[in-house]
Every structure is written in C-alpha cells, then in structure tokens.
Design an enzyme around this catalytic site. Structure first.
Site, PDB file in Angstrom:
ATOM      1  N   ARG A  21      43.864  53.496  86.995  1.00  0.00           N
ATOM      2  CA  ARG A  21      43.364  54.861  87.225  1.00  0.00           C
ATOM      3  C   ARG A  21      44.435  55.902  86.906  1.00  0.00           C
ATOM      4  O   ARG A  21      44.124  57.006  86.485  1.00  0.00           O
ATOM      5  CB  ARG A  21      42.891  55.028  88.675  1.00  0.00           C
ATOM      6  N   SER A  38      40.217  38.936  93.424  1.00  0.00           N
ATOM      7  CA  SER A  38      39.669  39.988  94.271  1.00  0.00           C
ATOM      8  C   SER A  38      38.465  39.530  95.105  1.00  0.00           C
ATOM      9  O   SER A  38      37.408  40.129  95.081  1.00  0.00           O
ATOM     10  CB  SER A  38      39.252  41.180  93.401  1.00  0.00           C
ATOM     11  N   ASN A  41      38.633  37.772 101.353  1.00  0.00           N
ATOM     12  CA  ASN A  41      39.060  36.671 102.241  1.00  0.00           C
ATOM     13  C   ASN A  41      38.665  36.930 103.698  1.00  0.00           C
ATOM     14  O   ASN A  41      38.361  35.994 104.430  1.00  0.00           O
ATOM     15  CB  ASN A  41      40.553  36.302 102.122  1.00  0.00           C
ATOM     16  N   CYS A  42      38.604  38.205 104.080  1.00  0.00           N
ATOM     17  CA  CYS A  42      38.234  38.498 105.472  1.00  0.00           C
ATOM     18  C   CYS A  42      36.764  38.143 105.750  1.00  0.00           C
ATOM     19  O   CYS A  42      36.367  37.994 106.907  1.00  0.00           O
ATOM     20  CB  CYS A  42      38.469  39.973 105.786  1.00  0.00           C
ATOM     21  N   ALA A 278      57.182  44.118  95.584  1.00  0.00           N
ATOM     22  CA  ALA A 278      56.425  43.099  96.332  1.00  0.00           C
ATOM     23  C   ALA A 278      55.637  43.785  97.444  1.00  0.00           C
ATOM     24  O   ALA A 278      56.095  44.782  98.018  1.00  0.00           O
ATOM     25  CB  ALA A 278      57.365  42.049  96.904  1.00  0.00           C
ATOM     26  N   ASP A 281      51.142  40.246 102.507  1.00  0.00           N
ATOM     27  CA  ASP A 281      51.544  39.268 103.522  1.00  0.00           C
ATOM     28  C   ASP A 281      52.893  38.626 103.223  1.00  0.00           C
ATOM     29  O   ASP A 281      53.521  38.054 104.116  1.00  0.00           O
ATOM     30  CB  ASP A 281      50.505  38.136 103.595  1.00  0.00           C
ATOM     31  N   TYR A 425      31.372  64.207 121.601  1.00  0.00           N
ATOM     32  CA  TYR A 425      30.639  63.730 122.778  1.00  0.00           C
ATOM     33  C   TYR A 425      29.164  64.096 122.737  1.00  0.00           C
ATOM     34  O   TYR A 425      28.796  65.239 122.486  1.00  0.00           O
ATOM     35  CB  TYR A 425      31.256  64.295 124.071  1.00  0.00           C
TER      36      TYR A 425
HETATM   37  P1  FAD Z   1      46.238  37.540  99.415  1.00  0.00           P
HETATM   38  O1  FAD Z   1      45.090  38.440  99.565  1.00  0.00           O
HETATM   39  O2  FAD Z   1      46.257  36.285 100.182  1.00  0.00           O
HETATM   40  O3  FAD Z   1      46.389  37.205  97.875  1.00  0.00           O
HETATM   41  C1  FAD Z   1      47.438  36.430  97.414  1.00  0.00           C
HETATM   42  C2  FAD Z   1      46.950  35.648  96.212  1.00  0.00           C
HETATM   43  O4  FAD Z   1      48.090  35.262  95.467  1.00  0.00           O
HETATM   44  C3  FAD Z   1      46.257  34.355  96.597  1.00  0.00           C
HETATM   45  O5  FAD Z   1      44.918  34.362  96.162  1.00  0.00           O
HETATM   46  C4  FAD Z   1      47.072  33.268  95.894  1.00  0.00           C
HETATM   47  O6  FAD Z   1      46.263  32.300  95.289  1.00  0.00           O
HETATM   48  C5  FAD Z   1      47.832  34.037  94.843  1.00  0.00           C
HETATM   49  N1  FAD Z   1      49.121  33.427  94.503  1.00  0.00           N
HETATM   50  C6  FAD Z   1      50.112  33.045  95.345  1.00  0.00           C
HETATM   51  N2  FAD Z   1      51.148  32.545  94.659  1.00  0.00           N
HETATM   52  C7  FAD Z   1      50.810  32.610  93.361  1.00  0.00           C
HETATM   53  C8  FAD Z   1      51.475  32.238  92.164  1.00  0.00           C
HETATM   54  N3  FAD Z   1      52.702  31.717  92.191  1.00  0.00           N
HETATM   55  N4  FAD Z   1      50.844  32.433  90.988  1.00  0.00           N
HETATM   56  C9  FAD Z   1      49.597  32.988  90.958  1.00  0.00           C
HETATM   57  N5  FAD Z   1      48.928  33.345  92.045  1.00  0.00           N
HETATM   58  C10 FAD Z   1      49.525  33.171  93.252  1.00  0.00           C
HETATM   59  N6  FAD Z   1      43.107  40.822 107.569  1.00  0.00           N
HETATM   60  C11 FAD Z   1      42.603  41.872 108.237  1.00  0.00           C
HETATM   61  O7  FAD Z   1      43.245  42.924 108.297  1.00  0.00           O
HETATM   62  N7  FAD Z   1      41.376  41.793 108.839  1.00  0.00           N
HETATM   63  C12 FAD Z   1      40.619  40.659 108.792  1.00  0.00           C
HETATM   64  O8  FAD Z   1      39.519  40.630 109.339  1.00  0.00           O
HETATM   65  C13 FAD Z   1      41.153  39.536 108.131  1.00  0.00           C
HETATM   66  N8  FAD Z   1      40.450  38.379 108.068  1.00  0.00           N
HETATM   67  C14 FAD Z   1      40.954  37.332 107.359  1.00  0.00           C
HETATM   68  C15 FAD Z   1      40.216  36.148 107.296  1.00  0.00           C
HETATM   69  C16 FAD Z   1      40.704  35.074 106.572  1.00  0.00           C
HETATM   70  C17 FAD Z   1      39.922  33.811 106.533  1.00  0.00           C
HETATM   71  C18 FAD Z   1      41.948  35.178 105.902  1.00  0.00           C
HETATM   72  C19 FAD Z   1      42.488  34.019 105.102  1.00  0.00           C
HETATM   73  C20 FAD Z   1      42.693  36.334 105.971  1.00  0.00           C
HETATM   74  C21 FAD Z   1      42.211  37.416 106.697  1.00  0.00           C
HETATM   75  N9  FAD Z   1      42.930  38.613 106.803  1.00  0.00           N
HETATM   76  C22 FAD Z   1      42.421  39.665 107.504  1.00  0.00           C
HETATM   77  C23 FAD Z   1      44.264  38.759 106.190  1.00  0.00           C
HETATM   78  C24 FAD Z   1      44.144  39.472 104.853  1.00  0.00           C
HETATM   79  O9  FAD Z   1      43.199  38.823 104.075  1.00  0.00           O
HETATM   80  C25 FAD Z   1      45.497  39.463 104.181  1.00  0.00           C
HETATM   81  O10 FAD Z   1      46.381  40.201 104.991  1.00  0.00           O
HETATM   82  C26 FAD Z   1      45.481  40.082 102.807  1.00  0.00           C
HETATM   83  O11 FAD Z   1      44.568  39.437 101.980  1.00  0.00           O
HETATM   84  C27 FAD Z   1      46.878  39.973 102.185  1.00  0.00           C
HETATM   85  O12 FAD Z   1      46.863  40.394 100.884  1.00  0.00           O
HETATM   86  P2  FAD Z   1      47.910  39.818  99.826  1.00  0.00           P
HETATM   87  O13 FAD Z   1      47.618  40.489  98.539  1.00  0.00           O
HETATM   88  O14 FAD Z   1      49.258  39.911 100.385  1.00  0.00           O
HETATM   89  O15 FAD Z   1      47.591  38.278  99.752  1.00  0.00           O
END
Ligand code: FAD
Length: 546
Positions: A21, A38, A41-42, A278, A281, A425
């Site tokens: 964008r 994309s 996961n939640c 970076a 999580d 309210y």
């Molecule tokens: P992610 O979204 O986990 O994405 C990281 C991606 O990187 C993964 O898909 C992985 O395959 C990829 N990856 C890793 N290493 C490599 C590599 N070397 N090469 C290529 N790809 C790679 N948070 C909330 O705030 N509320 C919720 O209700 C909530 N519910 C959740 C429920 C579940 C079941 C899960 C698993 C998580 C939940 N979370 C929730 C947490 C939230 O999903 C994460 O905090 C968020 O997705 C983190 O984003 P991210 O981009 O850091 O990692």
C-alpha cells in the site's frame, strides 16, 4: 528494493500488504513453511468445535489473491533454512520438491512466530498426542479425534481452554491437566477460581497442580501417567502448555537473542543487523508498564508491529513500537475472561507496592432484564495512581471494560481518572456508573484513606489476629447460606441501631456479598468512631477460593 518476509501469517502478512500500500515499487516475497498463508490461527479452535463451519473462512488470503491484489510473491511450503547477513541472502527450501535455492534481499523481515513448547517427556512423540498451531495441525486433530470419546488437554492456557471447550461442546469427555494451581496463568487465582467452578459445572474435568510425566500407548488409547501417581487413559491428548519463540533462524544467523529467548529488537523493530527487522511472537518486547523485556505472543502486537516495520522499511525508521500490554480475552463456555497489564502474582513476586480493588457490578441496569455480573479487578500504585493491570470476568461486557482500561493505561491515565470517564449509558447497556467508574471511585477512597481493605487471601491472617472480628452485614438468610467462620452477622439495614452492641476496642473486618454494602457499613462504623476494614470483593470472591 527487494523485501523478503519469513512467515506469512499475522505479522508477515500485515507487513506485506502495508508495504504494497505504501509503494508499488518494491519487490515483496513471502516465504511460508506451511501450506497456507495468512490463515486465521485464532479461529482454528472454533473450526474444530464446529462454530466456524466453512474451512475457507479461515483462509484470509491465498498465494493467488496475494498476487492479484497486492502483487506479492508468496511461496508456501517453502522454509527459510538460513540467513547470510553479509551477502544479504537467504537459503530457501521448497518442501514439496526439496529444491534448495538462494534468494537475495535488501531488507529482511522475520515473523516466524512461536512453536508449541514440547518438553522431552517419555512417549511424547506418539501420534495420539497433538498440538495446534496451523491449519494442518487443525486438520490432523479433526481427523485423529473423529472417533474419540475421551480426550485430555495438557495445559490450561488460552489455546488449551479453547480446544477443551470445542471438544466438550462436541460431546466428548474432556479432562484438562494443568501443572499450576490454576488455569489461565495471566489472571490471578481468585479470578481463575471462577473459571474452575464454571467449567466443572459444565462437565469439564480439571486436574490442577499435577504434571503429566509420561505417555504410554495402549492399543488404540494413550495412557497419561501423572505426578500424583494416577494414570488415566484417553483416545487422544492435546498438548498445549505454552509456546516458545522460533528463534533458531535468527540465532544461527548470529542475530542477538534476548534473555527471554525472543529475538532482540530496538524500538524500530530492527534486530542487531540493521537490514533485518523482526516482529510478532518471535521477538522480545518491552512491557509498556514497567519497561522490562518480555514475551507477549498475541495477535494484536504482531499485526501492529508488521505495519510499523512496513512503514520503517519504506520511509526510514520513523515509527517506534511503544511496547506491549498483553491485553487478552478468552471465551470459555458461558464465561468471558480478560486481562491487561501486570497481574498480582507478578507484582507480589517483584515486590511492587500495590493495592487492588475488586468490584462486582451489573453488566447493565439492575432493573433491565438479563443483567449479568461483571467482576472487575484493578491493580494500582497507591502513591502515584499508576494502573498496573486489570482483569475482568463475567458473561457480558467484559471486552468493553478491559479495553477501556487498556486505553487508559496506554494514555498513561491514573487510577483516579477512571471515575472521570464519561461512558455511554442506557439501561440495556450499562448503569449510569459503569463498573470501571466504580472501580475508580473505590480506588480513590483507598488513596485518600477513606477506605481500608483486606484481600481474600488475608482472611485467615485476620482470623488469627487478636482484637479483630469479622462482621457480616448481609441478611440473616444470606449469612445462613454460608459465612466466614466466627463472624458476627448484623444486617446493614439494622446496623445503625445496633452500634452500642459493638466494641470500640476491636477492629471489625466487614464483609457483604460483593463489597458495596460492606463499604456503606464501613462508612457508618468509621463515622461513629470504630476501627474497621473491608473485605475486597466480599464473600463472593473469598468463597470461590475455598
Ligand atoms: P504466526 O502467525 O505464527 O506466523 C508465523 C509463520 O511463520 C508460521 O505460519 C510458520 O509456518 C512460519 N515460519 C516459521 N519459520 C519459518 C521459516 N524458517 N521459513 C518459512 N516460514 C516460517 N492471539 C490472540 O491475540 N488472540 C487469540 O484469540 C489467539 N488465538 C490463537 C489460537 C491459536 C490456536 C493459536 C495457534 C494462536 C492464537 N493466538 C491468539 C496467537 C496469535 O495467533 C499469534 O500471536 C500471532 O499469529 C503471531 O503472529 P506471528 O506473525 O508472529 O506468527
């Protein structure tokens, strides 16, 4: 400029779309190890439970839609194996074809997330033990548990509770095994105790203060051996005891890793290499309240950070990340529970000077049908009014209250400012005095010395103190249904007439059901020259933890 993004879900996908964008010029490539980019996961636990019925709804984008709409090159099933900082290249492996190749970058963004923490327990690698992180895991759980009647969920955190709920609602026999004395470690024990009572009433079994020590396959079943010596057999176990930052790639590349295990970043979310950012999580963040480094694996920070990095890559480091509060919320069966900031366990452990206020108030006007109760706990510094954190639990209106307090904390408001918030309210929504306002009033009373409180965990201390007497100001009927032992019962409505029966040489610990009548009694006694304190949260909170 060519930007490579590792990880194509929350942080990575947010960064990619914002990058596009901001500019049409950059070449953007996302590498994603799993089969989907994309995805929500939640939402995964809710598909397992059948609340979300269309699988495609979990897939927010596909490689094709990313290409068509954003001109982003998404390579799924492709893992980044290593980073060469000097050459500014990454080594990618196509997991479907096994092809390994090198790709160069000008800027690299790591958003690899966090992986389920799996301790080296005997039998842990059985295929009857499952974890949930991505769509493939979700499909596996659905397939493997399709004939299951009995499951164990190891770990009572967010994901464990959401999965347990899903299985329970599908009619399975579900047991949660949790190492600590409570589920949902982000909230304090008395708040978690409300969850314990609720889930057990709904048929979910809880085994607390117990670790799983070993798994043994037994035909179609798996046996869990517990630290309390017991064993029990289930069809499947879901392992969900927490997550750890995926820092392997960064570590191997020589990037700085923080003490918490998260990738170290500066305020602009740049790692120790200026061309590598970076987010999410995988990184160590600064806690907004106390400035300490911490891990907060939640979706809001990941999305926010992804956007900030896109801006910083495009325009130079102009946006800083202000730190995380860990604002979170969970639905567990009919209850909602939410929290923000630091909890009392943390404050106690780290010797903070703090006070707490716990109020129980209606979610809407008492005379309007279907009112439910909100229990709201706020932690604050008595001297300077800093709000350290808050927790809320109930059936309705929980999200609103915790979001108000999260906003107040981010705005550096004081606890006394909460009483001055002018909130919407009308009877179907609220009372003219919102629970957040009331918590602010009570905090004000504590700060100006008008009210002295004791907490539920101090009751036993005061029971053994000389010259202290517990005074229950609820009705006789309420008292007969249950009371703190050896307490005197004088209904608030008759208290003024019975003051001459009380002893001014004693200190009275007053309690009612939730705290309001106790406060009124406290004022009557104080104004008549008695020493007294109130039980924070009243009998209701104290009795939940017995
Ligand atoms: P992610 O979204 O986990 O994405 C990281 C991606 O990187 C993964 O898909 C992985 O395959 C990829 N990856 C890793 N290493 C490599 C590599 N070397 N090469 C290529 N790809 C790679 N948070 C909330 O705030 N509320 C919720 O209700 C909530 N519910 C959740 C429920 C579940 C079941 C899960 C698993 C998580 C939940 N979370 C929730 C947490 C939230 O999903 C994460 O905090 C968020 O997705 C983190 O984003 P991210 O981009 O850091 O990692």
């Amino acid at each position: 400029m060519k930007v490579i993004i590792v990880g194509g879900v929350a942080g990575g996908a947010s960064a990619a779309t914002r990058l596009r964008r901001l500019s049409e010029e950059n070449e953007i490539v996302i590498f994603e190890r799993s089969k989907n980019v994309s995805f929500a996961n939640c939402g995964l636990p809710y598909y397992i439970g059948g609340v979300i019925q269309e699988r495609t709804k979990l897939l927010l984008q596909t490689p094709k839609s990313f290409k068509d709409r954003f001109n982003v090159d998404v390579r799924i099933q492709t893992e980044i194996l290593s980073i060469n900082k000097k050459a500014k290249t990454v080594e990618a492996k196509n997991l479907a074809t096994e092809e390994v190749y090198i790709e160069s970058y000008d800027k690299l963004l790591l958003s690899p997330g966090a992986s389920p923490f799996i301790p080296p327990l005997e039998g842990i690698h059985s295929d009857k033990i499952l974890t949930l992180r991505n769509v493939e895991d979700m499909d596996k759980i659905i397939l493997k548990t399709s004939n299951a009647k009995k499951v164990a969920v190891v770990g009572g955190g967010f994901i464990g509770l959401e999965i347990a709920e899903s299985f329970l609602e599908k009619g399975l026999d579900v047991t949660i095994v949790e190492f600590s004395n409570q589920v949902m470690g982000v909230v304090d024990f008395e708040i978690a105790s409300i969850i314990h009572k609720h889930v057990e009433e709904k048929g979910l079994k809880l085994i607390l203060e117990t670790a799983v020590e070993k798994f043994t396959e037994k035909g179609e079943k798996i046996v869990l051996s517990l630290s309390n010596g017991e064993e029990f057999e289930v069809d499947n176990a879901i392992f969900s005891i927490g997550v750890k930052p995926e820092n392997g790639l960064a570590k191997a590349a020589g990037l700085e890793i923080g003490k918490t295990g998260g990738i170290a970043v500066n305020e602009f979310l740049q790692t120790s290499d200026k061309d590598i950012y970076a987010v999410g999580d995988a990184i160590e963040v600064t806690n907004f309240i106390n400035g300490l480094k911490t891990l907060i694996p939640l979706a809001w920070p990941a999305n926010r950070q992804g956007r900030i990095v896109a801006d910083n890559i495009t325009n130079g480091n102009e946006f800083s990340y202000k730190g995380s509060l860990g604002t979170s919320i969970l639905k567990i069966l009919d209850l909602n529970v939410s929290s923000v900031g630091l909890n009392e366990k943390f404050l106690k452990q780290h010797n903070y000077h703090y006070k707490t206020v716990t109020v129980s108030r209606g979610s809407r006007a008492g005379y309007y049908p279907n009112q439910t109760t909100i229990v709201l706990k706020i932690l604050f510094n008595k001297k300077n009014g800093t709000i350290y954190g808050a927790q809320a639990i109930g059936k309705k209106g929980i999200d609103k209250r915790i979001d108000i307090i999260a906003t107040a904390i981010k705005g550096r408001m004081k606890v006394t400012d909460l009483s001055n918030l002018e909130l919407a309210y009308a009877p179907p929504f609220n009372s003219a005095k919102d629970p957040v306002n009331i918590a602010g009033y009570v905090a004000e009373n504590i700060i100006n010395g008008e009210l002295e409180m004791i907490n539920y965990d101090e009751v036993s201390i005061y029971q053994n103190k000389e010259n202290h007497l517990f005074l229950d100001v609820r009705t006789k009927e309420e008292n007969e249904r249950g009371a703190i032992s050896n307490s005197l019962n004088i209904d608030l409505n008759t208290l003024r007439g019975k003051l001459d029966t009380l002893d001014k040489s004693k200190t009275y610990i007053i309690y009612c059901q939730v705290g309001l009548r106790g406060y009124l009694a406290h004022r009557i006694l104080k104004n008549n020259g008695f020493n007294c304190k109130n039980l924070n949260g009243g009998y209701s909170i104290w009795s939940k933890v017995q």
